[in-house]
Design a protein around this motif. Structure first.
Motif, PDB file in Angstrom:
ATOM      1  N   SER A 384     -36.791  72.401 137.132  1.00  0.00           N
ATOM      2  CA  SER A 384     -37.233  73.630 137.792  1.00  0.00           C
ATOM      3  C   SER A 384     -37.870  74.610 136.820  1.00  0.00           C
ATOM      4  N   SER A 385     -37.644  74.450 135.518  1.00  0.00           N
ATOM      5  CA  SER A 385     -38.240  75.367 134.543  1.00  0.00           C
ATOM      6  C   SER A 385     -39.566  74.855 133.987  1.00  0.00           C
ATOM      7  N   LEU A 386     -39.957  73.634 134.377  1.00  0.00           N
ATOM      8  CA  LEU A 386     -41.251  73.075 133.965  1.00  0.00           C
ATOM      9  C   LEU A 386     -42.180  73.047 135.181  1.00  0.00           C
ATOM     10  N   ASN A 387     -43.412  73.501 135.017  1.00  0.00           N
ATOM     11  CA  ASN A 387     -44.368  73.522 136.118  1.00  0.00           C
ATOM     12  C   ASN A 387     -44.723  72.086 136.509  1.00  0.00           C
ATOM     13  N   PRO A 388     -44.376  71.663 137.741  1.00  0.00           N
ATOM     14  CA  PRO A 388     -44.601  70.259 138.129  1.00  0.00           C
ATOM     15  C   PRO A 388     -46.083  69.899 138.240  1.00  0.00           C
ATOM     16  N   MET A 389     -46.960  70.914 138.280  1.00  0.00           N
ATOM     17  CA  MET A 389     -48.397  70.659 138.414  1.00  0.00           C
ATOM     18  C   MET A 389     -49.091  70.519 137.063  1.00  0.00           C
ATOM     19  N   PHE A 390     -48.366  70.811 135.962  1.00  0.00           N
ATOM     20  CA  PHE A 390     -48.944  70.742 134.623  1.00  0.00           C
ATOM     21  C   PHE A 390     -48.564  69.435 133.945  1.00  0.00           C
ATOM     22  N   THR A 391     -49.462  68.933 133.116  1.00  0.00           N
ATOM     23  CA  THR A 391     -49.088  67.810 132.250  1.00  0.00           C
ATOM     24  C   THR A 391     -48.154  68.324 131.163  1.00  0.00           C
ATOM     25  N   ILE A 392     -47.471  67.411 130.491  1.00  0.00           N
ATOM     26  CA  ILE A 392     -46.567  67.799 129.410  1.00  0.00           C
ATOM     27  C   ILE A 392     -47.342  68.519 128.302  1.00  0.00           C
ATOM     28  N   GLU A 393     -48.550  68.039 128.023  1.00  0.00           N
ATOM     29  CA  GLU A 393     -49.372  68.693 126.987  1.00  0.00           C
ATOM     30  C   GLU A 393     -49.638  70.150 127.345  1.00  0.00           C
ATOM     31  N   ARG A 394     -49.997  70.405 128.587  1.00  0.00           N
ATOM     32  CA  ARG A 394     -50.297  71.779 128.994  1.00  0.00           C
ATOM     33  C   ARG A 394     -49.040  72.658 128.984  1.00  0.00           C
ATOM     34  N   ILE A 395     -47.909  72.078 129.373  1.00  0.00           N
ATOM     35  CA  ILE A 395     -46.647  72.830 129.381  1.00  0.00           C
ATOM     36  C   ILE A 395     -46.296  73.294 127.968  1.00  0.00           C
ATOM     37  N   VAL A 396     -46.385  72.379 127.000  1.00  0.00           N
ATOM     38  CA  VAL A 396     -46.011  72.706 125.623  1.00  0.00           C
ATOM     39  C   VAL A 396     -47.053  73.620 124.977  1.00  0.00           C
ATOM     40  N   GLU A 397     -48.322  73.423 125.366  1.00  0.00           N
ATOM     41  CA  GLU A 397     -49.402  74.219 124.781  1.00  0.00           C
ATOM     42  C   GLU A 397     -49.447  75.640 125.341  1.00  0.00           C
ATOM     43  N   GLU A 398     -48.912  75.839 126.535  1.00  0.00           N
ATOM     44  CA  GLU A 398     -49.077  77.113 127.236  1.00  0.00           C
ATOM     45  C   GLU A 398     -48.693  78.343 126.399  1.00  0.00           C
ATOM     46  N   PRO A 399     -47.525  78.390 125.745  1.00  0.00           N
ATOM     47  CA  PRO A 399     -47.221  79.586 124.937  1.00  0.00           C
ATOM     48  C   PRO A 399     -48.191  79.782 123.771  1.00  0.00           C
ATOM     49  N   LEU A 400     -48.682  78.696 123.195  1.00  0.00           N
ATOM     50  CA  LEU A 400     -49.663  78.802 122.108  1.00  0.00           C
ATOM     51  C   LEU A 400     -50.964  79.406 122.626  1.00  0.00           C
ATOM     52  N   SER A 401     -51.389  78.969 123.798  1.00  0.00           N
ATOM     53  CA  SER A 401     -52.609  79.477 124.405  1.00  0.00           C
ATOM     54  C   SER A 401     -52.450  80.944 124.794  1.00  0.00           C
ATOM     55  N   PHE A 402     -51.301  81.285 125.361  1.00  0.00           N
ATOM     56  CA  PHE A 402     -51.047  82.656 125.828  1.00  0.00           C
ATOM     57  C   PHE A 402     -51.126  83.652 124.673  1.00  0.00           C
ATOM     58  N   TYR A 403     -50.581  83.250 123.522  1.00  0.00           N
ATOM     59  CA  TYR A 403     -50.578  84.154 122.368  1.00  0.00           C
ATOM     60  C   TYR A 403     -51.774  83.909 121.434  1.00  0.00           C
ATOM     61  N   GLY A 404     -52.742  83.094 121.880  1.00  0.00           N
ATOM     62  CA  GLY A 404     -53.972  82.902 121.126  1.00  0.00           C
ATOM     63  C   GLY A 404     -53.776  82.254 119.766  1.00  0.00           C
ATOM     64  N   LYS A 405     -52.894  81.255 119.719  1.00  0.00           N
ATOM     65  CA  LYS A 405     -52.592  80.590 118.452  1.00  0.00           C
ATOM     66  C   LYS A 405     -53.544  79.409 118.222  1.00  0.00           C
ATOM     67  N   GLY A 406     -54.472  79.549 117.301  1.00  0.00           N
ATOM     68  CA  GLY A 406     -55.324  78.440 116.908  1.00  0.00           C
ATOM     69  C   GLY A 406     -56.394  78.084 117.923  1.00  0.00           C
ATOM     70  N   SER A 407     -57.238  77.141 117.528  1.00  0.00           N
ATOM     71  CA  SER A 407     -58.274  76.616 118.419  1.00  0.00           C
ATOM     72  C   SER A 407     -57.663  75.574 119.353  1.00  0.00           C
ATOM     73  N   LYS A 408     -58.449  75.122 120.325  1.00  0.00           N
ATOM     74  CA  LYS A 408     -57.982  74.095 121.258  1.00  0.00           C
ATOM     75  C   LYS A 408     -57.543  72.838 120.504  1.00  0.00           C
ATOM     76  N   LEU A 409     -58.330  72.434 119.516  1.00  0.00           N
ATOM     77  CA  LEU A 409     -58.013  71.242 118.734  1.00  0.00           C
ATOM     78  C   LEU A 409     -56.724  71.446 117.936  1.00  0.00           C
ATOM     79  N   GLU A 410     -56.568  72.629 117.348  1.00  0.00           N
ATOM     80  CA  GLU A 410     -55.355  72.924 116.568  1.00  0.00           C
ATOM     81  C   GLU A 410     -54.129  72.959 117.470  1.00  0.00           C
TER      82      GLU A 410
END
Length: 548
Positions: A384-410
């Motif tokens: 219930s704490s993981l978005n069922p519509m997201f892949t595992i990669e997107r779930i783990v990447e989400e906080p990095l993306s939200f806080y603008g950490k690194g490029s997409k490749l990084e």
């Protein structure tokens, strides 16, 4: 067994198959077991071992794509395999009762408790419209519900977890069945409520002479409540016999691994240093404090109640850097509310919560942004704490993306590092939560929490929904991460056996107040408060000695 020649339940050579998109899957392979009238038999094993599938085959409640393809199931000599649906409807409830695992998903949320008990009684002709109300009250009273006449008018959401479980027990035993299947009946309950519920279940079944088929992953519970134990692994029965013999001197390697991994049984033998954490804390040490609760109180205003409810009452507690502090107590003790104040989900009514000496509710905007990255949660139910519509990669990447950490490749590279850190293969990144096991989902939740390189992780019942082998893996992973990354944990749990294995310090809460706090060793070897002693005494199988 009281009558070895003619058991009440006899399962022999049972084979259960499911039709899936990938073909036919065999979930149970030639399983055989027997159960005498009045006896309790526990089936134990990890998730996917076939224990619940076996029980559902007995009661004829396999999912639509499942079927019994071989073997026999006899109840008091009557063959149930191949019985028509109309015949099975007469068996269910009347001759075989069921207490399922999750009361909230198994009780109708829009029907009163009394109505749901009445349905069972009326369906099997054990009451009529004139007598059913009184029968409902008697049934709920037998299950230990106080003020049964009033409680019958309540809806499930108005009950506590323990009360809802009593309601399910009342429904399961309403027709005085010959056999009761109890499928993980107390797995979501704290130890004192669990003991109360199991005592009530045992009293009722003994009075009725009902046999119990207990499905559980808790070997301590099996040792304490069952006369015999059946161990299942990958759909097969690998060992069975008297409970004490199976758990004190297991013969099969799989049973040995279960016993070794089960903290409720092995807690007297395992020590924190068996995990890769820092081990037992030395009271003489004065480590740096990273989190501090100072005289914290949290009140909630409850509709219909004049005085506010104190969920947390004047609690002072500190978390040393790089250590694990566990908060334990029954449901409603205030432990989760305390943790959520650190996560800024709730603001204290009074008192102060500090992180590295700063009041977390007086931080500037920039300081709050930094704080959110440095304190991360891992919740109880990873699904219930993981978005069922997201892949595992997107779930783990989400906080990095939200806080603008690194490029997409990084960020993609960081996701692969995190999955490796929690021992998940790189190809897991393309999957969705529904394609993962419970243990794998919890590893993903931990990876996400680690993404921003936090200093503190709040673990709220992170292993309570997992079987003992997966639980053992997650606890060891948390220990390894603490050693490698210097993490501090605030660990919330009602499972004291788990707490002993993972904790440096333990705080015991009751009714919102802190009743005792000390090193883990002190709490478990020399508890001073009567409430702490009662909690420890409630651990299933606590007195069982396991052979090394």
């Amino acid at each position: 067994m009281s009558d070895a020649k003619k058991p009440l339940l006899e399962v022999s050579g049972l084979k259960v198959e499911f039709t899936t998109q990938d073909g036919t899957v065999t979930a149970v392979h030639e399983a055989s077991l027997s159960l005498a009238a009045g006896e309790t038999l526990a089936i134990v094993g990890e998730s996917g071992s076939g224990k619940s599938t076996t029980a559902m085959a007995v009661i004829g409640l396999l999912s639509g794509n499942g079927r019994v393809t071989a073997g026999s199931i006899r109840l008091d000599g009557e063959e149930l395999v191949g019985a028509s649906e109309s015949a099975m409807r007469k068996v269910r409830g009347r001759r075989i009762g069921l207490v399922p695992q999750d009361p909230m998903s198994n009780l109708n949320p829009v029907a009163r408790i009394g109505t749901q008990v009445a349905e069972t009684l009326l369906a099997h002709g054990l009451a009529d419209r004139r007598t059913v109300d009184q029968k409902v009250v008697e049934t709920l009273e037998a299950a230990g519900l106080p003020d049964a006449a009033e409680r019958a008018k309540s809806y499930p959401h108005e009950f506590s977890g323990g009360m809802r479980q009593r309601a399910l027990i009342a429904i399961g035993l309403a027709c005085r069945p010959q056999l009761l299947i109890a499928d993980e009946p107390t797995s979501a309950l704290d130890v004192t409520v669990q003991r109360t519920i199991l005592d009530q279940l045992q009293q009722m079944t003994e009075e009725l002479g009902t046999a119990v088929l207990l499905i559980t992953h808790d070997l301590g519970l099996a040792a304490e409540r069952a006369q015999r134990v059946v161990v299942m692994h990958r759909g097969r029965v690998v060992e069975q016999g008297p409970a004490k013999q199976i758990l004190e001197a297991p013969q099969h390697p799989y049973t040995q691994s279960l016993v070794k991994a089960a903290p409720s049984v092995a807690m007297a033998r395992l020590r924190p240093e068996d995990f890769a954490s820092h081990g037992g804390a030395d009271a003489s040490e004065a480590p740096d404090t990273i989190v501090e609760f100072e005289h914290v109180t949290k009140e909630f205003h409850v509709r219909g109640r004049r005085e506010p409810f104190k969920a947390v009452d004047d609690v002072s507690l500190s978390v040393p850097r790089g250590k694990t502090v566990s908060i334990v107590g029954e449901s409603g003790s205030g432990k989760t509310t305390t943790a959520r104040m650190l996560l800024k989900a709730f603001e204290p009514t009074s008192g102060t919560v500090r992180f590295e000496g700063k009041d977390v509710f007086a931080l500037s905007r920039d300081e709050q942004k930094e704080f959110r990255q440095r304190v991360q949660p891992v919740f109880q139910d990873p699904y219930s704490s993981l978005n069922p519509m997201f892949t595992i990669e997107r779930i783990v990447e989400e906080p990095l993306s939200f806080y603008g950490k690194g490029s997409k490749l990084e960020r993609q590279r960081r996701v692969r590092e995190l999955l490796d850190q929690v021992a998940l293969p790189a190809d897991m990144a393309r999957r969705y939560p529904s394609e993962l096991s419970g243990g794998q989902r919890q590893r993903v939740a931990i990876a996400r929490a680690l993404a921003l390189s936090p200093d503190v992780i709040v673990c709220d019942e992170p292993v309570s929904a997992l079987d003992v082998l997966v639980q053992d893996q997650i606890l060891r992973l948390l220990g390894d991460l603490q050693r490698d990354l210097g993490l501090s944990y605030l660990f919330i749990s009602h499972d004291l056996a788990v707490v002993r294995l993972i904790s440096d310090y333990v705080a015991v809460m009751q009714n919102g107040r802190l009743v005792e706090a000390a090193t883990s060793e002190e709490i478990f070897t020399n508890p001073r408060d009567p409430y702490t002693r009662r909690l420890l005494a409630s651990i299933p199988g606590n007195e069982l000695q396991i052979a090394s």
